[in-house]
Design a protein around this motif. Structure first.
Motif, short mmCIF file in Angstrom:
data_model
loop_
_atom_site.label_atom_id
_atom_site.label_comp_id
_atom_site.label_asym_id
_atom_site.label_seq_id
_atom_site.Cartn_x
_atom_site.Cartn_y
_atom_site.Cartn_z
N THR A 41 160.74 54.01 83.87
CA THR A 41 160.56 54.05 85.23
C THR A 41 160.40 52.74 85.96
O THR A 41 160.79 52.36 86.87
N GLU A 83 160.68 59.34 89.92
CA GLU A 83 160.10 60.33 89.12
C GLU A 83 159.37 61.27 89.75
O GLU A 83 158.40 60.54 90.82
N ASP A 158 165.29 59.20 88.34
CA ASP A 158 164.52 59.17 87.10
C ASP A 158 164.01 60.53 86.58
O ASP A 158 163.04 60.90 87.30
N GLU A 159 164.25 60.84 85.28
CA GLU A 159 164.13 62.29 84.66
C GLU A 159 164.26 63.20 85.83
O GLU A 159 163.30 63.96 85.88
#
Ligand SMILES: Nc1ncnc2c1ncn2[C@@H]1O[C@H](COP(=O)(O)OP(=O)(O)OP(=O)(O)O)[C@@H](O)[C@H]1O
Ligand SMILES: [Mg+2]
Lengths: 250, 305
Positions: A41, A83, A158-159
């Motif tokens: 991140t 994220e 991000d994820e």
């Protein structure tokens, strides 16, 4: 297209990213893998200008972006899907999409938003409803849609699969493949190793802030020792397939 | 009939409170910051309006200016003062020491600004009240036995237009969305290219505009300004904002009108000394029944506009 060299990110005493170098070519899909706290991140936030790197260089299309604002980066075609999605729950679905066009002033914004609705019919149905009424998966689609409205040439995620049901994870990776065939380059941070490496052509493995390995996706997927030791097997789709959310790191 | 007359007067008084309360609530709703310089900005508008109409431009550049031009000049000066406050409280401290909505330091430094600016005006013009020669204050209309002064009516119309314009802007414009995005999630807003350093001054420009107009309306309606005029209005506007609900524009409108009404009725029935007791008493009672104000949301802090 994106060239990162020796990037450092530090928070006080914590060195979250240590001399990371990576590249993403135009139209390429690159995965960044790593365990919790590896610095993924922090890396993406530094690339988007949300945190100032303490060292290193970021170049996009040959231009030095290291000290540019987030706005300048969005204008030149980089965008981050952060994220935990970070959609604006006090706004409607439509207003969230309009936020993606915040820096645009051309005449095609409405058309681009309609294109997002065609891609995500669930969002179209709820365009005037508050974004907080969406399910986790729909919120992720909204976050991606919002980013797409900025007309990026590089999208950083991000994820994105975190906390999604297996069905939505499937749709998400289909979508990434679609975006890539529209010539958008993708920098994908994932803990869902196997699916990330399916869609990516190359990958980097971060450990404790440093690049441990960089290779083609095939080589990384066949490296079972690696997947087991550093990536926890790679199954990160949510247990029981529910859509509960994990609180963002920090 | 007298009571009805008082009611009409209270709406007029309330509209000054409303304008100042909206300025307070805007900064709280978007920046999560109680801007203590707001009463001072209101006072600056009144005093500058007076100074421009009494002395004219400094350095002998002009003679005394006609009152409408003096007041317009005062509004512009107030906006400039507000931007100076932004530059030295909010921006400087924020970029140096914290995230975009860290508010403890700007809070204290805005209190410092309040004292500095107010005392500068006192040093410059003395502490006395000054007569503001506005439009003929006796210009009245008789509507079914109720006397409505024309300047009051104009003030009310201006307030309504400003509040409606502001809500439209926040709801429908691109800048308005940017402001709401910053209010809810500065980090996500930033990632999409909303530049805090560009948008925070917008809040302060609006604050200066609202305070400037309120000060000008006050000068027109009461024909008198003084370096202390901000203190009473400031506390009552804060009371109105809290009654209506922090961060809610329509709450500030409602609360400001309620405070104006309480004030007029208290003066009518009990005398002027009781006003503060009644206003703050009403505030405490309101908070007992509605902890987040009449129109407030139940979250404290961000994302309420
Ligand atoms: N704002 C912050 N302040 C201080 N330390 C931080 C901050 N953000 C992250 N860190 C630290 O930096 C390191 C890297 O964190 P980061 O969030 O970048 O990792 P990550 O790979 O994204 O982890 P996850 O998989 O949990 O999302 C961690 O040790 C974390 O505790
Ligand atoms: Mg992370």
């Amino acid at each position: 297209m994106l060239e990162v060299s020796h990037l450092d990110v530090t928070y006080g005493r914590t060195r979250a990213v240590k001399s990371v170098s990576l590249t993403v070519a135009a139209g390429e899909v690159v995965a960044v893998l790593g365990a919790n706290g590896a610095g993924k991140t922090s890396l993406l936030r530094a690339l988007q200008g949300a945190v100032r790197p303490s060292g290193g260089k970021i170049r996009f299309d040959g231009k030095d972006m290291t000290n540019q604002s987030s706005a300048a980066r969005v204008r030149s075609g980089m965008v981050l899907v952060p994220e935990g999605r970070q959609i604006f729950v006090s706004m409607s679905v439509h207003e969230n999409l309009q936020m993606g066009a915040y820096l645009r002033s051309d005449a095609d914004i409405a058309r681009d938003i309609e294109a997002i609705y065609e891609r995500f019919p669930n969002l179209a149905e709820r365009r005037h409803m508050s974004a907080k009424t969406l399910s986790g998966g729909e919120q992720q689609m909204l976050a991606i849609g919002r980013a797409l409205v900025s007309r990026p040439r590089l999208i950083m995620l991000d994820e994105p699969s975190l906390g999604l049901s297996p069905l939505f994870v499937e749709r998400l990776f289909d979508l990434l493949a679609e975006l890539n065939s529209d010539d958008i380059a993708i920098l994908l941070v994932e803990q869902n190793t196997s699916m990330a490496l399916d869609v990516a052509s190359r990958g980097y493995v971060l450990e404790l802030g440093s690049v441990l390995l960089e290779d083609t996706a095939e080589a990384l997927s066949s490296n079972t020792a690696l997947t087991e030791a550093y990536l926890g097997g790679g199954q990160n789709t949510d247990q029981e397939g529910s859509e509960h959310e994990r609180a963002p790191a920090r | 009939m007298l009571l009805l007359q008082q009611f009409v007067n209270s709406i007029m008084l309330g509209s000054v409170y409303v304008t100042v309360a909206v300025a307070f609530t805007l900064t709280i709703g978007i920046l999560n910051f109680l801007n203590f310089t707001i009463p001072t900005l209101f006072m600056i508008a009144g005093m500058m309006g007076w100074a421009l109409s009494y002395y004219g431009l400094p350095l002998g550049l002009s003679g005394p200016l006609p009152w409408p031009i003096a007041l317009m000049g005062a509004v512009v000066l107030t906006i400039i003062a507000s931007l100076i406050v932004e530059r030295f409280t909010f921006r400087y401290l924020k970029t140096k020491y914290g995230d975009s909505t860290e508010h403890a330091i700007p809070l204290v430094s805005s209190l410092g600004f309040l004292l500095v600016l107010e005392n500068l005006v006192r040093i410059g013009y003395g502490t006395d009240s000054r007569r503001f020669e506005g439009p003929d204050a006796d210009l009245t209309m008789n509507i079914g036995g109720i006397f409505v002064r024309v300047p009051q009516l104009v003030s009310l119309a201006v307030t309504v237009v400003i509040v409606l314009g502001l809500t439209m802007m926040i709801k429908h414009s691109r800048i308005g969305r940017g402001l709401r995005a910053i209010a809810e999630n500065p980090d996500a807003a930033n990632i999409l290219g909303v530049d805090t350093r560009r948008i925070v001054p917008v809040v302060f420009i609006l604050t200066g505009l609202l305070c400037g107009l309120a000060g000008a309306l006050f000068a027109i309606n009461y024909g008198e300004v003084s370096p202390a005029m901000g203190e009473d209005i400031g506390t009552k506007a804060i009371a109105g904002m809290v009654i209506g609900g922090l961060g809610s524009i329509w709450g500030a409108v409602l609360g400001g009108l309620i405070v104006g009404l309480i004030e007029m009725m208290t003066v009518h029935f009990f005398g002027a000394d009781t006003v503060q007791v009644m206003v703050w008493g009403a505030l405490l009672l309101t908070l007992l029944a509605y902890p987040s104000g009449l129109l407030g949301h139940n979250t404290i802090g961000k994302g309420k506009l």
